[in-house]
Scaffold this active site. Structure first.
Site, PDB file in Angstrom:
ATOM      1  N   GLY A  65       0.814  -1.206   0.000  1.00  0.00           N
ATOM      2  CA  GLY A  65       0.000   0.000   0.000  1.00  0.00           C
ATOM      3  C   GLY A  65       0.845   1.252   0.000  1.00  0.00           C
ATOM      4  O   GLY A  65       1.859   1.363  -0.694  1.00  0.00           O
ATOM      5  N   GLY A  66       0.438   2.208   0.841  1.00  0.00           N
ATOM      6  CA  GLY A  66       1.139   3.488   0.907  1.00  0.00           C
ATOM      7  C   GLY A  66       2.591   3.359   1.295  1.00  0.00           C
ATOM      8  O   GLY A  66       3.419   4.199   0.913  1.00  0.00           O
ATOM      9  N   GLY A 120      19.851   9.724 -33.705  1.00  0.00           N
ATOM     10  CA  GLY A 120      19.496  10.346 -32.434  1.00  0.00           C
ATOM     11  C   GLY A 120      20.114   9.648 -31.244  1.00  0.00           C
ATOM     12  O   GLY A 120      20.375  10.272 -30.206  1.00  0.00           O
ATOM     13  N   ALA A 121      20.385   8.350 -31.383  1.00  0.00           N
ATOM     14  CA  ALA A 121      21.004   7.613 -30.276  1.00  0.00           C
ATOM     15  C   ALA A 121      22.451   8.057 -30.061  1.00  0.00           C
ATOM     16  O   ALA A 121      22.953   8.041 -28.939  1.00  0.00           O
ATOM     17  CB  ALA A 121      20.934   6.117 -30.540  1.00  0.00           C
TER      18      ALA A 121
END
Length: 521
Positions: free
Chosen positions: A172-173, A408-409
């Site tokens: 949970g939290g 772009g790499a």
């Protein structure tokens, strides 16, 4: 006049009650399962006699559901500070033997006090999670406690290293605090598990059946979700990983990493490096042996080892200088960058930059991974994270282009224009917008279309491929444009990188004043 002995006896009695926590029988059962208690963990982590406890006598203030008369030793958490390998470290460890280690308001305040102490003292903060979650009887007070812990996690981010260990339940939290820290170490045995909603809730809400191993195990988080950075076989192993990790990190963001600058600056040739490089750039190269030859004594602490394996990240020293290494791994997905590897590398780069750790980038990348799922999954914004992280980093950045560096790499792996301070390349490095097989049909499509004879067309295409390779399949075009600092013999790699790092340790970089940038999602 001596203090009343009764007061000392009372103090010792109170201490013993807290130390025994759930009682000797529960402690013995824990040991029988091969697991440590919270205090065992503190005893293993800190040097003997150095642990100073915070809030040993804290009591919860809940009166709901009959809790008013219930005593919870230490309110279910052991917190304090001590020495780890001679350096001060703060810690808070859930005590599962005390009310299941459930978090109430005062429990959270003890964690928060340790966090605040770490911030004030400028020392690393370690949390050990082994808890049943929020104390239901305290309602919103427990939620308030969680929120304060999270808030302190964010305050400390980039100021002191924060490391979480998952050595029991973390549900949970409670799972959000580890997610806000820098590194997570998780045990792969016993009841260790981390998840937001368990299998029963998932089935009730979505009708989807799953097991705890499917959603919360160390294996899943280390390989699929990427939440876990290190997997440990036992509590002791987790502590050993923690100690090794701390050995590469400064205590806070105002300090330099623990460099060992008395290490001789070895500028001799490494004749074995060339033996690791395949003769053909299209043959996969394993980057791990390259890294082992670069770092001192082959000592490399890999981070996120089992997640997004097409990029390798981790810590080492090169001639004594602590470095963060980011390397493409051509053995996996040909070394392409994808969504997960971009995220993995970007976050590691940002951590190193926050804590003054120089970056060494080993490049062998044919591009970003093509595919519908990658495009629909947001490869654009995930790849942009990597570009953002490198561009924002002001620490020394040294890049080695080993073989392929396309499109772009090439940019995203920290080229000169992205702020690399030194860029080296091996003689066989290929730096181009794309590979020859993809480029030639685009550049010469009209010419090839005009050739009707298939044999003649194949011959001409082969000639054009060779022309393209001769023009771009070497580092000298980029070097001629000043994009490469030096083309080097692979045997010179360690010496060149080591010398560059030593000269860059006092690097100063002025940036425009601003509150902060806006990193892509």
């Amino acid at each position: 006049m001596a203090i009343d002995p009764k007061l000392i006896d009372d103090l010792n009695s109170r201490r013993k009650k807290v130390i025994l926590s759930g009682g000797q029988e529960k402690i013995d059962k824990r040991h029988e399962k091969g697991e440590m208690t919270a205090r065992d963990r503190m005893g293993y982590l800190f040097e003997e006699g150095t642990f100073s406890e915070i809030g040993m006598h804290v009591r919860h203030n809940c009166h709901n559901f009959g809790m008013g008369k219930k005593e919870i030793p230490g309110d279910g958490v052991v917190s304090g500070f001590g020495l780890v390998d001679g350096r001060p470290v703060a810690c808070a460890a859930s005590d599962f033997l005390a009310q299941g280690g459930s978090l109430g308001y005062m429990h959270a305040m003890k964690i928060a006090d340790a966090q605040k102490y770490a911030l004030k003292a400028g020392i690393p903060m370690v949390t050990v999670n082994d808890s049943g979650g929020a104390r239901l009887q305290e309602g919103v007070a427990a939620l308030s406690g969680y929120a304060q812990v999270f808030y302190n996690n964010v305050l400390a981010s980039g100021v002191v290293p924060q490391i979480s260990m998952i050595l029991g339940p973390c549900a949970g939290g409670a799972a959000y605090s580890p997610a806000l820290t820098d590194f997570i170490i998780m045990r792969n045995s016993g009841n260790a598990g981390m998840y937001i909603t368990g299998p029963k809730v998932i089935e009730q809400v979505t009708y989807e059946k799953c097991t705890m191993d499917d959603i919360g195990s160390a294996a899943i988080h280390a390989t699929v979700s990427g939440n876990v950075h290190f997997v440990a076989d036992s509590d002791a192993h987790a502590m050993d990983i923690l100690k090794r990790l701390l050995s590469f990190l400064p205590s806070n963001n105002t300090e330099e990493p623990p460099h060992k600058l008395n290490t001789p600056l070895d500028l001799s040739a490494d004749e074995g490096m060339s033996d690791l490089i395949p003769g053909d750039n299209r043959t996969p190269l394993d980057v791990q042996p390259i890294i082992s030859r670069l770092v001192d004594n082959g000592d490399f602490l890999e981070v996120h080892k089992d997640f997004a394996k097409n990029v390798v990240v981790g810590f080492g020293r090169i001639c004594g200088v602590v470095v963060g290494i980011i390397a493409n791994q051509p053995n996996v997905k040909a070394g392409c960058l994808d969504i997960d590897s971009s995220d993995k590398a970007a976050r590691f780069i940002r951590f190193c930059n926050a804590f003054n750790i120089p970056l060494v980038n080993l490049v062998d990348v044919p591009g970003f991974l093509p595919g519908k799922n990658q495009e629909r999954g947001g490869i654009i914004r995930h790849g942009a994270k990597l570009i953002f992280a490198y561009s924002q980093a002001t620490v020394p950045k040294v890049t080695l282009i080993m073989r392929k560096a396309y499109g772009g790499a090439y940019i995203a792996m920290c080229c000169k224009d992205l702020g690399a301070d030194a860029v080296f390349a091996w003689p066989g490095a290929e730096i181009a917008v794309m590979g020859a097989e993809g480029a030639v049909p685009v550049l010469y499509g009209r010419e090839l279309k005009a050739v009707e004879d298939p044999a003649e067309k194949a011959k001409r295409q082969g000639e054009l491929l060779e022309e393209y390779r001769e023009a771009f399949y070497n580092p000298y075009v980029a070097a001629g444009m000043g994009q490469i600092t030096e083309v080097i013999n692979p045997e010179e790699t360690r010496a060149k990188i080591a010398f560059a790092l030593r000269t860059l340790l006092n690097k100063k970089e002025v940036r425009p004043a601003k509150k902060h940038g806006n990193i892509p999602l």
